[in-house]
Scaffold this motif. Structure first.
Motif, short mmCIF file in Angstrom:
data_model
loop_
_atom_site.label_atom_id
_atom_site.label_comp_id
_atom_site.label_asym_id
_atom_site.label_seq_id
_atom_site.Cartn_x
_atom_site.Cartn_y
_atom_site.Cartn_z
N THR A 202 -1.39 11.18 87.50
CA THR A 202 -2.02 12.45 87.83
C THR A 202 -1.20 13.61 87.26
OG1 THR A 202 -2.72 11.43 89.89
CG2 THR A 202 -2.95 13.82 89.74
N ALA A 203 0.11 13.46 87.42
CA ALA A 203 1.00 14.51 86.91
C ALA A 203 0.86 14.64 85.39
CB ALA A 203 2.44 14.20 87.30
N LEU A 204 0.78 13.49 84.72
CA LEU A 204 0.63 13.52 83.26
C LEU A 204 -0.68 14.18 82.86
CD1 LEU A 204 1.98 10.04 82.17
CD2 LEU A 204 2.68 12.26 81.25
N ASP A 205 -1.77 13.84 83.56
CA ASP A 205 -3.05 14.47 83.26
C ASP A 205 -2.96 15.98 83.45
OD1 ASP A 205 -4.14 12.11 82.56
OD2 ASP A 205 -5.38 11.84 84.34
N PHE A 206 -2.23 16.38 84.49
CA PHE A 206 -2.06 17.80 84.73
C PHE A 206 -1.32 18.46 83.57
CE2 PHE A 206 0.29 21.47 86.26
CZ PHE A 206 -0.71 22.18 86.90
N LEU A 207 -0.28 17.80 83.11
CA LEU A 207 0.50 18.34 81.99
C LEU A 207 -0.38 18.43 80.74
CD1 LEU A 207 3.85 16.43 82.49
CD2 LEU A 207 3.52 18.90 82.67
N ASP A 208 -1.14 17.37 80.49
CA ASP A 208 -2.05 17.34 79.34
C ASP A 208 -3.04 18.49 79.39
OD1 ASP A 208 -1.29 15.30 77.76
OD2 ASP A 208 -2.52 13.79 78.76
N ALA A 209 -3.58 18.69 80.59
CA ALA A 209 -4.68 19.64 80.71
C ALA A 209 -4.21 21.08 80.85
CB ALA A 209 -5.55 19.26 81.90
N ASN A 210 -3.06 21.29 81.47
CA ASN A 210 -2.69 22.66 81.81
C ASN A 210 -1.49 23.21 81.08
OD1 ASN A 210 -4.66 23.24 84.03
ND2 ASN A 210 -3.74 21.34 84.76
N VAL A 211 -0.60 22.34 80.59
CA VAL A 211 0.60 22.85 79.94
C VAL A 211 0.52 22.69 78.43
CG1 VAL A 211 3.10 22.65 79.77
CG2 VAL A 211 1.96 22.42 81.99
N ALA A 212 0.09 21.49 78.01
CA ALA A 212 0.05 21.24 76.56
C ALA A 212 -0.77 22.27 75.79
CB ALA A 212 -0.46 19.83 76.28
N PRO A 213 -1.94 22.68 76.31
CA PRO A 213 -2.74 23.65 75.53
C PRO A 213 -2.04 24.99 75.33
CG PRO A 213 -4.04 22.70 77.31
CD PRO A 213 -2.62 22.29 77.54
N LEU A 214 -1.01 25.27 76.12
CA LEU A 214 -0.36 26.58 76.01
C LEU A 214 0.60 26.63 74.83
CD1 LEU A 214 0.45 27.20 79.78
CD2 LEU A 214 -1.58 27.81 78.49
N ALA A 215 1.01 25.45 74.38
CA ALA A 215 1.91 25.44 73.22
C ALA A 215 1.09 25.70 71.96
CB ALA A 215 2.61 24.09 73.13
N ALA A 216 1.81 26.04 70.91
CA ALA A 216 1.11 26.30 69.65
C ALA A 216 0.37 25.04 69.21
CB ALA A 216 2.13 26.71 68.59
N ASP A 217 -0.75 25.26 68.53
CA ASP A 217 -1.57 24.12 68.13
C ASP A 217 -0.87 23.25 67.09
OD1 ASP A 217 -3.73 24.11 69.71
OD2 ASP A 217 -4.88 25.52 68.48
N GLY A 218 -1.20 22.00 67.13
CA GLY A 218 -0.70 21.10 66.10
C GLY A 218 -1.46 21.32 64.81
N ARG A 219 -0.99 20.69 63.80
CA ARG A 219 -1.63 20.89 62.50
C ARG A 219 -2.46 19.68 62.13
NH1 ARG A 219 2.24 21.29 58.12
NH2 ARG A 219 3.47 19.75 59.26
N LEU A 220 -3.48 19.94 61.37
CA LEU A 220 -4.27 18.86 60.82
C LEU A 220 -3.85 18.70 59.37
CD1 LEU A 220 -6.47 17.02 61.83
CD2 LEU A 220 -8.15 18.55 60.83
N LEU A 221 -3.31 17.58 59.04
CA LEU A 221 -2.84 17.36 57.68
C LEU A 221 -3.87 16.55 56.91
CD1 LEU A 221 0.81 16.21 58.43
CD2 LEU A 221 0.04 18.49 57.83
#
Ligand SMILES: Nc1ncnc2c1ncn2[C@@H]1O[C@H](COP(=O)(O)OP(=O)(O)OP(=O)(O)O)[C@@H](O)[C@H]1O
Ligand SMILES: [Mg+2]
Lengths: 701, 230, 261
Positions: A202-221
């Protein structure tokens, strides 16, 4: 019997007349010498370029010839062009047959199967990387790793939190920012990590959904993939050599990234920019004088977080300690802030004096602790391909190493190609098998959707006026969605990690490189190949390396075209000038011509006299011009011409071009100049021949 | 034996804008082999035009020109050129030597055009000819290194080297002082005597006319009374 | 809590609706009511599961065909799309958690974050086509005109995305049947004003939900036409719908991963 004597007389006349009309001869001679010089010089340069290109390209990707579908819609382009649109070069459905047939041609040493497709790599942002590792660690029960990775998540969350102030100031939706801040606060709290231990998913899903999007986007190579038989590729293309890692083992799936792609696309942005600046400075650019480079340095420094993100707290502490010591040696006042963020920023904000030491420190101390490359050698990478069937296909493939083509190390065009085994490539390319097509048909049949075109959609869908609302059967039995579906990945797919090497040469390829035993027999090989294709009805077309290299070959052809147009223009101008000068000379020499005519010279003699004069002048000028050009080429051949731009590297077959001059270049130059001389004198000679003998009698001195 | 030169009612007109200049207006003239003929007359009377017609460097507007019994009216440019090369020698008022060639080469030039003699014969003939005009010491010199008289001698040598039937000279002495002019006429006369070459020359000079075997007087494009000397 | 508000609103509105609509252009409140009604009808207080068939046709290309199962838990805004057929695609799936859309590919065992405009399985359909309707929450309506669509009289509404809401398209044209208040046609516009796609809903089904204690509406068929790449169209057919409650574990990454492992 006296034609020889007459000719001798004409030659004497020609030389003497040229000498007698020194100014005119000098002007025309100058034009002709200049023309020859340019033609021979640029002709030699172009031939040299062609020669080195031919060497570097045939020994890298193209081979001597390439074959591909005769009915292909587009032309084969081994190097990427300007457009990113997909090219359709058709297919070679049964490569084994083609290989068997073409190997029967005398001079053919090898036929290398190939296919080009674009694969995308989702270069995730740092937190995505960490979260994925964390998820795997949780799944595998590696509690030590969970702890380390968890701390890393907190570091990242902390740093994102630092950015929140700035973000709140510019946000149009303060509520949203508040929500985000709450989420970060939660992740930074002890409670969150206590809960993590009891319910990590649950904690991981929370991190995925709420924290990860706040970081700069990854790149598509976007990576250009050349599917081939890697072993054969290495063996047949002499330019190929391994840089990092190891060769893809025989019979195994794998990917070799081009070193150029690896360093210029896949490397950590900060490190990559730092490399660029370092190299520019090494090449003699002064940071203090180049504002663009200064701006780049500032940008690198601003992006210091890309580095910090990657350090565990222990690593951070270690780096901080070493940095503090290092700063002392660099005479930085102790009063400067000594937290790691400030110090890394300082390290990256280089100047002409400290760049060497700082760069070295970065690579000695910090880089080993980072993931310098998003897709590191030795690890697996996920490639996505937009397949021919339309479905998106992801494959996981190991990056065994990086490679380069000798001489083309600094070419972006040559460096765009990444080599992979054809088995994996076929999956990415994704042509559908007949079984798969049948499966689709059966799925389609169960539903039987009517095709309605956009134009008559409204009439077809709403023209009936039927009941819009239908009540479903209220107590229909609960359906079982998994009935008839098989979601499990079969064992056979896992086993496919290795394969029978022979399969590389069986089945689909898009094109193939033909390697000759004796490259000098190219012309005959081409006819033989065409005959063989015809005989076995392979339905293929053969193109030479120049055509196959697409945009690069196109450039060369354009350059040739430009040269020819330049030659044409130069000679048109020369033609006009010489023509006018000669007409003037004719008028001036009218009494002399009239005298000759009166005392018995035929028209052809007069014409011959003029033409011979220009022939002599052309030859002499041609020789002088060629000698001058040869001297320049020899000089350039010893010093080398540096490639002015990346694209030139591929033309030059290296960072410098060492041009050579051939007899052909000289013969062509002189021949051309003589031709132009004679051509330009035809009209004046004709005019001279028309001078009436009677003018001799009118001549007054 | 027919006359070497036979003009019958020869007319030469030059269109000059809307006007037509009648330079020769119907001349009947017959010149025998070996004659030493002077054509005299005032300026603009048509002497040069008459010589042009005889020398086949120009064709008559009407009438006929016969050289050595052959009518020239049907000949092509190539054939006329050939005729000039083999039958006629020219001496011009302004010498008209080829300045880029030396004396020897100038004299050799028509022989080369003929292409009939071997190199050694040619050499002999040229040297002989140069000697006859007294320029052996200047044989390697270019025309611009010679005096007017010397140049005209070279021209005479060139005109005679092919052993033509007729030698035409348009005012050969006009650009020379009278002593030199006299010497040139002496030379011509001498050659006429010794080699039986037909000379036809135009002149203003009464001194020159007086030395001619025959004087043809041209006035306004027509022949005036012809005075014969012994 | 959201749904409680909604239930109140709808029951209130249900009393005022009916006859007034046809007479004059609806007021802002009326239009809001329409959207709320549409949203509310399609949501279930409990869970929702449907078997869908997705087919994309494109000129000069082979068809894309999928069968997938969609799980929805409207209360927590969660959504799972799991592909079942064809075999090569089986096990791939999407998970929506809050405002994030993740995609899973069992071939590589990896999750990726996708955007709102993700073309589901590479077709012309998007997450929102399978998800619960949130028109009232996401858009502000304005009235264009009463129009005729085939044999039906429709309200033509223009919807503008509210600030700070993450939607695939900032501007939407909507055609709603005046008689039944069902959406028949929808057009999505990009920020530039370019028409991106047109969607038709030719038939609506309703099914009684025990948890909602009312009927839940869902489109039997959705036809999506790509307006940028002409000749590309996607049809979604709801083959089965089930409104019984689902296991909590379904809406997690772990569950989706487990289905193909
Ligand atoms: N090419 C020509 N075009 C037009 N008129 C010409 C041409 N040649 C000669 N004439 C004219 O024909 C007439 C005869 O000229 P021609 O040169 O024969 O005279 P000439 O007796 O030789 O004179 P001079 O003693 O001055 O040399 C003159 O009126 C001259 O102006
Ligand atoms: Mg005259």
């Amino acid at each position: 019997m006296n034609l020889g004597d007459q000719l001798r007389m004409l030659v004497v006349l020609a030389f003497r007349s040229l000498w007698a009309h020194q100014v005119k001869s000098a002007i025309i001679g100058f034009i002709l010498v200049g023309g020859t010089f340019l033609v021979v010089l640029f002709g030699a340069l172009l031939s040299s370029i062609e020669g080195s290109m031919s060497r570097s390209i045939t020994s890298s990707m193209s081979g001597h010839y390439q074959v591909y579908d005769a009915n292909a819609e587009d032309e084969l382009a081994l190097f990427p062009g300007f457009s990113f649109g997909s090219v359709d070069i058709g297919e070679i459905p049964d490569f084994a047959k083609v290989e068997k047939s073409l190997l029967q041609v005398d001079n053919v040493r090898a036929v290398v199967p190939m296919g080009i497709t674009i694969g995308t790599v989702f270069g995730a942002n740092e937190i995505d990387h960490v979260l994925e590792s964390l998820r795997n660690a949780v799944r595998d029960g590696r509690s030590d790793d969970v702890k380390v990775l968890g701390e890393r998540v907190r570091v990242i969350a902390q740093s994102i939190y630092g950015d929140m102030e700035a973000r709140a100031a510019i946000s149009s939706d303060p509520e949203k920012v508040a929500r985000q801040r709450d989420a970060l606060n939660l992740v930074l709290s002890e409670k969150f990590w206590d809960d993590f231990e009891t319910d990590p998913l649950t904690a991981l899903d929370f991190l995925d959904a709420n924290v990860a999007p706040l970081a700069a986007d990854g790149r598509l190579l976007y990576l250009r993939m050349i599917g081939t038989d890697p072993q054969q590729f290495k063996k047949e293309f002499e330019g190929f050599y391994l840089v990092d890692g190891e060769m893809i083992p025989e019979g195994q799936r794998g990917l070799l990234l081009s070193k150029r792609t690896y360093e210029k696309l896949i490397k950590n942005l900060c490190a990559r920019d730092f490399d660029d600046v370092y190299h520019d400075v090494k090449l003699g650019t002064k940071l203090s004088e180049d504002t663009l480079l200064q701006e780049k340095v500032r940008r690198i420094s601003r992006q210091y977080q890309r580095i910090l993100f990657q350090l565990t707290p222990e690593d951070s502490a270690e780096v901080a300690t070493k940095l503090r010591e290092f700063r002392k040696t660099q005479n930085v006042p102790e009063t400067e802030p000594d937290d790691i963020a400030a110090m890394v920023q300082w390290l990256l904000l280089v100047n002409d004096e400290n760049i060497d030491e700082n760069y070295k420190f970065f690579y000695d101390v910090i880089a080993p602790k980072m993931n310098l490359y998003e897709v590191p050698v030795g690890q697996e990478v996920i490639l996505r391909g937009f397949t021919q069937s339309g479905y998106i296909k992801s494959v996981k493939v190991k990056v065994w190493g990086t490679y380069e083509f000798s001489g083309l190390e600094s070419s972006d065009l040559a460096g765009a190609a990444n080599v992979m085994d054809l088995v994996t490539w076929r999956e990415l390319y994704g042509r559908m098998s007949d079984d798969q097509k049948a499966e689709l048909d059966s799925i389609r049949e169960t539903v039987g959707v009517q095709d309605v075109s956009r134009e008559d959609a409204e009439a077809a869908l709403f023209g009936g006026g039927g009941e819009l609302e239908v009540a479903a059967v209220p107590d229909a039995p609960v359906f079982d969605e998994f009935a008839g579906a098989n979601l499990k990945r079969g064992e056979e797919e896992a086993a496919l990690n290795s394969f029978d090497p022979a399969t590389l040469h069986q089945g689909l390829a898009l094109n193939a490189a033909i390697i000759l035993k004796d490259p000098s027999g190219e012309a005959k090989a081409l006819t033989d190949l065409k005959a063989q294709i015809e005989k076995d009805q392979l339905g293929l077309q053969v193109v030479d390396w120049q055509k196959a290299s697409g945009i690069v070959g196109g450039f060369l052809m354009t350059m040739r075209g430009v040269l020819y147009i330049a030659i044409f223009v130069i000679f048109l101008v020369a033609l006009v000038i010489i023509n006018n000068l000669m007409v003037m000379a004719t008028l001036e020499r009218t009494p002399e011509i009239g005298t000759m005519r009166a005392i018995g010279a035929q028209r052809w003699f007069v014409m011959g006299m003029f033409i011979l004069e220009m022939l002599v002048l052309g030859l002499v000028s041609g020789v002088i011009g060629s000698i001058a050009a040869a001297a320049v080429v020899l000089w350039l051949g010893s010093t080398g011409i540096p490639a002015p731009a990346d694209i030139a590297v591929i033309f030059f077959g290296g960072d410098r071009l060492y041009p050579v001059i051939s007899a052909m270049d000289v013969i062509f130059g002189i021949g051309l100049i003589v031709f132009v001389s004679v051509l330009s004198t035809l009209y004046p000679a004709f005019v001279a021949a028309r001078v009436a003998p009677v003018v001799a009698m009118q001549g007054k001195e | 034996m027919p006359a070497i030169v036979q003009l019958t009612n020869a007319v030469k007109e030059y269109p000059l804008g809307k006007l037509v200049v009648k330079a020769v207006r119907g001349v009947d003239l017959s010149i025998e082999r070996g004659e030493f003929t002077a054509i005299s007359g005032p300026s603009g009377s048509g002497k040069t035009t008459l010589l042009n017609l005889i020398g086949c460097v120009d064709v008559p507007t009407s009438g006929t020109v016969q050289i050595d019994g052959q009518s020239t009216s049907a000949l092509s440019d190539r054939q006329l050129t050939d005729l000039r090369l083999h039958k006629i020698g020219f001496i011009f008022q302004s010498f008209n030597l080829i300045n880029v060639l030396d004396v020897y080469q100038n004299v050799e030039f028509p022989l080369l055009l003929q292409g009939e003699l071997s190199a050694s014969d040619r050499k002999k003939r040229v040297e002989e000819m140069v000697e006859k005009v007294g320029l052996t010491t200047q044989i390697k010199q270019r025309p611009n290194e010679l005096s007017g008289g010397q140049r005209q001698r070279v021209a005479i040598a060139r005109a005679l080297v092919t052993r033509p039937a007729i030698v035409l000279a348009d005012e050969p002495t006009a650009n020379l002082d009278s002593a030199t002019g006299k010497a040139i006429i002496d030379l011509m006369k001498d050659l006429n005597h010794k080699e039986h070459i037909t000379f036809i020359f135009s002149t203003h000079d009464a001194n020159v006319t007086s030395r001619a075997g025959r004087v043809v007087r041209v006035v306004d494009g027509l022949l005036a009374q012809a005075a014969e000397h012994a | 809590m959201m749904s409680l508000k909604r239930v109140l609103l709808v029951s209130l509105l249900a009393m005022t609706m009916h006859a007034e609509f046809a007479l004059a252009a609806p007021s802002d409140a009326d239009m809001k009511t329409m959207l709320v009604t549409i949203d509310d009808r399609q949501q279930n207080n409990g869970d929702y599961k449907s078997l869908v068939y997705i087919e994309q046709k494109e000129k000069d290309k082979s068809d894309l065909v999928y069968q997938a199962v969609v799980y929805r838990r409207d209360i927590t805004d969660k959504l799972v799309i799991l592909f079942l057929k064809p075999q090569a695609e089986a096990g791939k799936g999407y998970l929506r958690v809050d405002n994030n859309l993740f995609m899973y590919d069992p071939a590589v065992g990896k999750w990726e974050r996708r955007t709102e405009r993700e073309r589901i399985g590479g077709t012309g359909s998007q997450r929102s086509d399978f998800d619960q309707s949130r028109l009232a929450e996401e858009y502000t309506p304005s009235y264009t005109a009463e129009e005729v669509l085939g044999k039906y009289t429709v309200h033509h509404l223009e919807l503008t995305a509210k600030r700070g809401v993450d939607v695939a398209y900032p501007s939407v044209q909507l055609w709603i049947d005046t008689a039944t208040n069902n959406v028949l046609k929808r057009q999505d516009y990009a920020l530039s004003g370019k028409l991106m796609r047109t969607t038709f809903y030719p038939e609506w089904q309703k099914k009684y939900s025990a948890s909602k204690k009312a009927e839940v509406y869902f489109p039997k068929e959705i036809r999506i036409y790509d307006e940028v790449e002409k000749g590309k169209n996607t049809t979604v057919v709801m083959q089965e719908v089930d409104l019984n409650s689902l296991d909590d574990s379904i809406f997690t990454k772990a569950w989706l991963e487990s289905k193909s492992r």
